[in-house]
Scaffold this active site. Structure first.
Site, mmCIF file in Angstrom:
data_model
loop_
_atom_site.group_PDB
_atom_site.id
_atom_site.type_symbol
_atom_site.label_atom_id
_atom_site.label_comp_id
_atom_site.label_asym_id
_atom_site.label_seq_id
_atom_site.Cartn_x
_atom_site.Cartn_y
_atom_site.Cartn_z
ATOM 1 N N HIS A 32 0.830 -1.209 0.000
ATOM 2 C CA HIS A 32 0.000 0.000 0.000
ATOM 3 C C HIS A 32 0.864 1.259 0.000
ATOM 4 O O HIS A 32 0.350 2.362 -0.150
ATOM 5 C CB HIS A 32 -0.950 0.015 1.203
ATOM 6 C CG HIS A 32 -0.249 0.169 2.529
ATOM 7 N ND1 HIS A 32 0.353 -0.885 3.181
ATOM 8 C CD2 HIS A 32 -0.043 1.261 3.306
ATOM 9 C CE1 HIS A 32 0.882 -0.455 4.314
ATOM 10 N NE2 HIS A 32 0.672 0.843 4.414
ATOM 11 N N LYS A 106 -0.820 -15.381 10.381
ATOM 12 C CA LYS A 106 -0.931 -16.105 11.647
ATOM 13 C C LYS A 106 -1.566 -15.200 12.698
ATOM 14 O O LYS A 106 -0.899 -14.640 13.564
ATOM 15 C CB LYS A 106 0.445 -16.601 12.083
ATOM 16 C CG LYS A 106 1.053 -17.596 11.099
ATOM 17 C CD LYS A 106 2.458 -18.015 11.492
ATOM 18 C CE LYS A 106 3.035 -18.998 10.493
ATOM 19 N NZ LYS A 106 4.408 -19.428 10.841
ATOM 20 N N LYS A 192 0.294 -19.654 18.849
ATOM 21 C CA LYS A 192 1.698 -19.823 19.261
ATOM 22 C C LYS A 192 2.364 -18.477 19.495
ATOM 23 O O LYS A 192 3.325 -18.376 20.272
ATOM 24 C CB LYS A 192 2.453 -20.657 18.239
ATOM 25 C CG LYS A 192 2.433 -20.127 16.804
ATOM 26 C CD LYS A 192 3.541 -19.169 16.471
ATOM 27 C CE LYS A 192 3.392 -18.621 15.074
ATOM 28 N NZ LYS A 192 4.464 -17.686 14.698
ATOM 29 N N THR A 249 9.165 -20.141 17.179
ATOM 30 C CA THR A 249 8.767 -18.783 17.545
ATOM 31 C C THR A 249 9.148 -18.442 18.981
ATOM 32 O O THR A 249 9.362 -17.274 19.307
ATOM 33 C CB THR A 249 7.242 -18.608 17.354
ATOM 34 O OG1 THR A 249 6.873 -19.133 16.083
ATOM 35 C CG2 THR A 249 6.842 -17.148 17.409
#
Length: 348
Positions: A32, A106, A192, A249
């Protein structure tokens, strides 16, 4: 050479564009921000999100959705969860032909607490979508951009669509498995990030590996309980999009959720942390969604509740840890929900 529109030019969208370009697709990478799109097209870099990485010539940056979507065989959505619906409304107004929708987001939509595939199905009419697929798994954009070995999963209610997405992304460094449990894959990928915030907090407080290992393990239990209650297949959570994504993560400095939690553990407030990050930290809003969902579904999620209190109620991280450690005694296996144990038993 087929064209794929990638909507979202952050680190993950750019890294996945590189995979697609390596697989001989022409990629229209939409941002954008016009200046970012021009940097991608003219200089073949995305310096803010993947500094030092040279992008393949097959990746063309654009700030025009019309240009990105024209003649695209598939649309890959990699925008922040909070922006997904607005972007889809624009896509719906422009798209003229049916395409395969794949997303790599996610997160959970703020307010509605819907998964991203549900948002896509709500906003894109059936005549414009061949199917909806989610791509998830243990995958840092920084490593994918270096073509380091990475393994993920693609999930869809339509197994043939998942196989098509598998064919699109699969190559010598990017291994892709299929999965039919789209609920479990999306819930695992989103939740997560909450546990990763907690792992960062634990490290920021100076706690060691014992604490983090327990946090990851009990965090997986929470994710499994809520996911199963929402209709997920229990064993999904010990796979790539559950345990695999949770480990990477919670243990890597590449993880923006871990880094944000680490700063919180060292005493910084949330506003300062988010300003310092300069990128979306999906775990923050996902914690809000998961906290509300857990209450609605009557699922016990003490770690998620503690993270929510640190983020939104001003609780001090050390106080939250002390309260978690002081909870009533429990049996480890009995702490799983009955529905989760029953489902696993049936499958085994």
């Amino acid at each position: 050479m087929k064209k794929i529109a990638v909507l979202g030019a952050g680190s993950w969208g750019t890294a996945l564009s590189m995979v697609l370009a390596d697989n001989q697709y022409t990629v229209s990478l939409w941002s954008h921000r016009k200046e970012q799109a021009e940097e991608i097209s003219k200089k073949h870099i995305n310096n803010k999100y993947l500094p030092g990485v040279v992008l393949p010539l097959a990746i063309h940056g654009t700030s025009s959705l019309e240009e990105a979507l024209e003649d695209a065989a598939a649309v890959l959505l990699v925008v922040p969860a909070k922006a997904m619906r607005d972007v889809l409304k624009k896509v719906r107004s422009i798209l003229k032909h049916p395409v395969l929708f794949i997303h790599g987001v996610k997160g959970i939509e703020p307010g509605t607490f819907k998964r991203m595939s549900e948002v896509i199905e709500e906003e894109i009419p059936e005549q414009l979508r061949q199917a909806v697929v989610v791509l998830s798994g243990p995958s840092h954009a920084e490593e994918v951009s270096q073509r380091h070995p990475t393994t993920v999963a693609v999930a869809s209610k339509d197994l043939e669509a998942a196989r098509k997405a598998q064919d699109i992304f699969f190559n010598h460094y990017f291994r892709v498995y299929t999965n039919e449990d789209i609920i479990g894959v999306e819930i695992g990928g989103a939740l997560k990030n909450i546990i990763a915030l907690g792992a960062g907090v634990s490290d920021g407080l100076g706690y060691g590996d014992n604490a983090k290992a327990a946090l990851i393990t009990r965090g997986l239990s929470e994710i499994s309980r809520l996911g199963t209650k929402l209709g997920a297949f229990p064993l999904t959570f010990i796979g790539l999009t559950g345990m695999g994504d949770l480990i990477v993560t919670c243990t890597s400095v590449h993880s923006r959720n871990w880094r944000a939690g680490n700063m919180l553990g060292k005493g910084k407030n949330l506003d300062d942390v988010l300003a310092h990050m300069g990128m979306v930290v999906e775990g923050v809003r996902t914690a809000e969604a998961a906290y509300a969902l857990a209450k609605k579904e009557d699922v016990d999620m003490p770690i998620t509740s503690a993270i929510y209190q640190v983020l939104f109620e001003g609780k001090q991280p050390k106080e939250a840890v002390d309260e978690l450690m002081g909870r009533d005694k429990k049996d480890e296996i009995a702490a799983f929900s009955e529905s989760l144990v029953e489902k696993i038993s049936k499958e085994l």
